[in-house]
Design a protein around this motif. Structure first.
Motif, PDB file in Angstrom:
ATOM      1  N   MET A 102       0.838  -1.180   0.000  1.00  0.00           N
ATOM      2  CA  MET A 102       0.000   0.000   0.000  1.00  0.00           C
ATOM      3  C   MET A 102       0.875   1.233   0.000  1.00  0.00           C
ATOM      4  SD  MET A 102      -3.152  -0.573   2.590  1.00  0.00           S
ATOM      5  CE  MET A 102      -4.665  -0.925   1.773  1.00  0.00           C
ATOM      6  N   LYS A 103       0.315   2.325  -0.454  1.00  0.00           N
ATOM      7  CA  LYS A 103       0.980   3.617  -0.412  1.00  0.00           C
ATOM      8  C   LYS A 103       0.222   4.504   0.550  1.00  0.00           C
ATOM      9  CE  LYS A 103       3.072   3.569  -4.901  1.00  0.00           C
ATOM     10  NZ  LYS A 103       3.661   4.455  -5.870  1.00  0.00           N
ATOM     11  N   THR A 104       0.907   5.498   1.069  1.00  0.00           N
ATOM     12  CA  THR A 104       0.299   6.416   2.015  1.00  0.00           C
ATOM     13  C   THR A 104       0.109   7.771   1.358  1.00  0.00           C
ATOM     14  OG1 THR A 104       1.403   5.284   3.827  1.00  0.00           O
ATOM     15  CG2 THR A 104       0.574   7.496   4.284  1.00  0.00           C
ATOM     16  N   ILE A 105      -1.057   8.359   1.603  1.00  0.00           N
ATOM     17  CA  ILE A 105      -1.357   9.688   1.097  1.00  0.00           C
ATOM     18  C   ILE A 105      -1.586  10.594   2.294  1.00  0.00           C
ATOM     19  CG2 ILE A 105      -3.021  11.110  -0.143  1.00  0.00           C
ATOM     20  CD1 ILE A 105      -3.711   8.668  -1.833  1.00  0.00           C
ATOM     21  N   LEU A 106      -0.892  11.690   2.320  1.00  0.00           N
ATOM     22  CA  LEU A 106      -1.146  12.710   3.321  1.00  0.00           C
ATOM     23  C   LEU A 106      -1.951  13.785   2.612  1.00  0.00           C
ATOM     24  CD1 LEU A 106      -0.605  13.933   6.125  1.00  0.00           C
ATOM     25  CD2 LEU A 106       1.393  15.019   5.118  1.00  0.00           C
ATOM     26  N   LEU A 107      -3.134  14.057   3.099  1.00  0.00           N
ATOM     27  CA  LEU A 107      -4.052  14.963   2.429  1.00  0.00           C
ATOM     28  C   LEU A 107      -4.412  16.091   3.372  1.00  0.00           C
ATOM     29  CD1 LEU A 107      -5.826  15.420  -0.098  1.00  0.00           C
ATOM     30  CD2 LEU A 107      -7.563  14.017   1.032  1.00  0.00           C
ATOM     31  N   GLU A 108      -4.136  17.304   2.943  1.00  0.00           N
ATOM     32  CA  GLU A 108      -4.496  18.472   3.735  1.00  0.00           C
ATOM     33  C   GLU A 108      -5.680  19.138   3.049  1.00  0.00           C
ATOM     34  OE1 GLU A 108      -2.119  22.131   5.863  1.00  0.00           O
ATOM     35  OE2 GLU A 108      -1.159  21.014   4.272  1.00  0.00           O
ATOM     36  N   VAL A 109      -6.770  19.294   3.794  1.00  0.00           N
ATOM     37  CA  VAL A 109      -8.001  19.846   3.214  1.00  0.00           C
ATOM     38  C   VAL A 109      -8.560  20.947   4.108  1.00  0.00           C
ATOM     39  CG1 VAL A 109      -8.593  17.679   2.057  1.00  0.00           C
ATOM     40  CG2 VAL A 109      -9.495  18.133   4.324  1.00  0.00           C
TER      41      VAL A 109
ATOM     42  N   ILE B 126     -14.063   8.224   2.275  1.00  0.00           N
ATOM     43  CA  ILE B 126     -13.045   7.204   2.526  1.00  0.00           C
ATOM     44  C   ILE B 126     -13.640   6.004   3.251  1.00  0.00           C
ATOM     45  CG2 ILE B 126     -10.920   6.713   3.805  1.00  0.00           C
ATOM     46  CD1 ILE B 126     -10.039   9.596   3.095  1.00  0.00           C
ATOM     47  N   HIS B 127     -14.557   6.260   4.168  1.00  0.00           N
ATOM     48  CA  HIS B 127     -15.200   5.167   4.904  1.00  0.00           C
ATOM     49  C   HIS B 127     -16.073   4.290   4.002  1.00  0.00           C
ATOM     50  CE1 HIS B 127     -13.756   5.996   8.890  1.00  0.00           C
ATOM     51  NE2 HIS B 127     -14.106   7.259   8.800  1.00  0.00           N
TER      52      HIS B 127
ATOM     53  N   ASN C  18      -9.981  -3.322   3.124  1.00  0.00           N
ATOM     54  CA  ASN C  18      -8.738  -3.972   2.691  1.00  0.00           C
ATOM     55  C   ASN C  18      -8.041  -3.193   1.573  1.00  0.00           C
ATOM     56  OD1 ASN C  18     -10.717  -4.579   0.785  1.00  0.00           O
ATOM     57  ND2 ASN C  18      -9.890  -6.591   0.348  1.00  0.00           N
ATOM     58  N   ARG C  19      -8.678  -2.142   1.061  1.00  0.00           N
ATOM     59  CA  ARG C  19      -8.105  -1.316   0.007  1.00  0.00           C
ATOM     60  C   ARG C  19      -7.675   0.059   0.493  1.00  0.00           C
ATOM     61  NH1 ARG C  19      -7.361  -3.388  -5.141  1.00  0.00           N
ATOM     62  NH2 ARG C  19      -8.731  -5.161  -5.376  1.00  0.00           N
ATOM     63  N   CYS C  20      -8.281   0.512   1.580  1.00  0.00           N
ATOM     64  CA  CYS C  20      -8.026   1.869   2.042  1.00  0.00           C
ATOM     65  C   CYS C  20      -8.359   1.945   3.524  1.00  0.00           C
ATOM     66  CB  CYS C  20      -8.913   2.843   1.253  1.00  0.00           C
ATOM     67  SG  CYS C  20      -8.724   4.547   1.729  1.00  0.00           S
ATOM     68  N   ARG C  21      -7.498   2.571   4.294  1.00  0.00           N
ATOM     69  CA  ARG C  21      -7.804   2.762   5.700  1.00  0.00           C
ATOM     70  C   ARG C  21      -7.218   4.083   6.149  1.00  0.00           C
ATOM     71  NH1 ARG C  21      -3.700   0.553   9.482  1.00  0.00           N
ATOM     72  NH2 ARG C  21      -1.884   0.066   8.234  1.00  0.00           N
ATOM     73  N   ILE C  22      -7.813   4.633   7.174  1.00  0.00           N
ATOM     74  CA  ILE C  22      -7.362   5.901   7.728  1.00  0.00           C
ATOM     75  C   ILE C  22      -6.399   5.593   8.871  1.00  0.00           C
ATOM     76  CG2 ILE C  22      -8.084   7.972   8.962  1.00  0.00           C
ATOM     77  CD1 ILE C  22     -10.767   7.708   7.441  1.00  0.00           C
ATOM     78  N   LEU C  23      -5.230   6.167   8.801  1.00  0.00           N
ATOM     79  CA  LEU C  23      -4.231   5.976   9.850  1.00  0.00           C
ATOM     80  C   LEU C  23      -4.300   7.159  10.798  1.00  0.00           C
ATOM     81  CD1 LEU C  23      -1.181   4.914   7.662  1.00  0.00           C
ATOM     82  CD2 LEU C  23      -2.708   3.417   8.953  1.00  0.00           C
ATOM     83  N   GLU C  24      -4.540   6.882  12.043  1.00  0.00           N
ATOM     84  CA  GLU C  24      -4.514   7.931  13.049  1.00  0.00           C
ATOM     85  C   GLU C  24      -3.057   8.206  13.382  1.00  0.00           C
ATOM     86  OE1 GLU C  24      -7.218   9.501  13.893  1.00  0.00           O
ATOM     87  OE2 GLU C  24      -8.548   8.110  12.847  1.00  0.00           O
TER      88      GLU C  24
END
Length: 69
Positions: free
Chosen positions: A1-8, A20-21, A26-32
């Motif tokens: 997987m790759k990580t995206i840092l998104l500032e909005v 995102i939810h 298994n394809r995408c998760r939010i990392l706290e």
């Protein structure tokens, strides 16, 4: 997987989280913040520093990515 840092903007934050939810876990998760290792945090900071210096050499070329969509 790759990580995206998104500032909005604040007013878009919840809408983006809701989207995102909807994606498969298994394809995408939010990392706290506390889930990231020290190495991952350092990598993110390194990338942010590069971006601030307009150095995008480590990142995929957008035109290539766009053509694959």
């Amino acid at each position: 997987m790759k990580t995206i840092l998104l500032e909005v903007e604040d007013n878009a934050y919840q809408t983006i989280l809701d989207f995102i939810h909807l994606l498969p876990e298994n394809r995408c998760r939010i990392l706290e913040g506390d889930e990231l290792s020290t190495e991952e945090r350092q990598h993110i900071q390194h990338c942010l520093t590069q971006i601030q210096q307009n150095d995008y050499s480590e990142f995929d070329d957008w035109e290539t990515v766009k053509s694959n969509l």
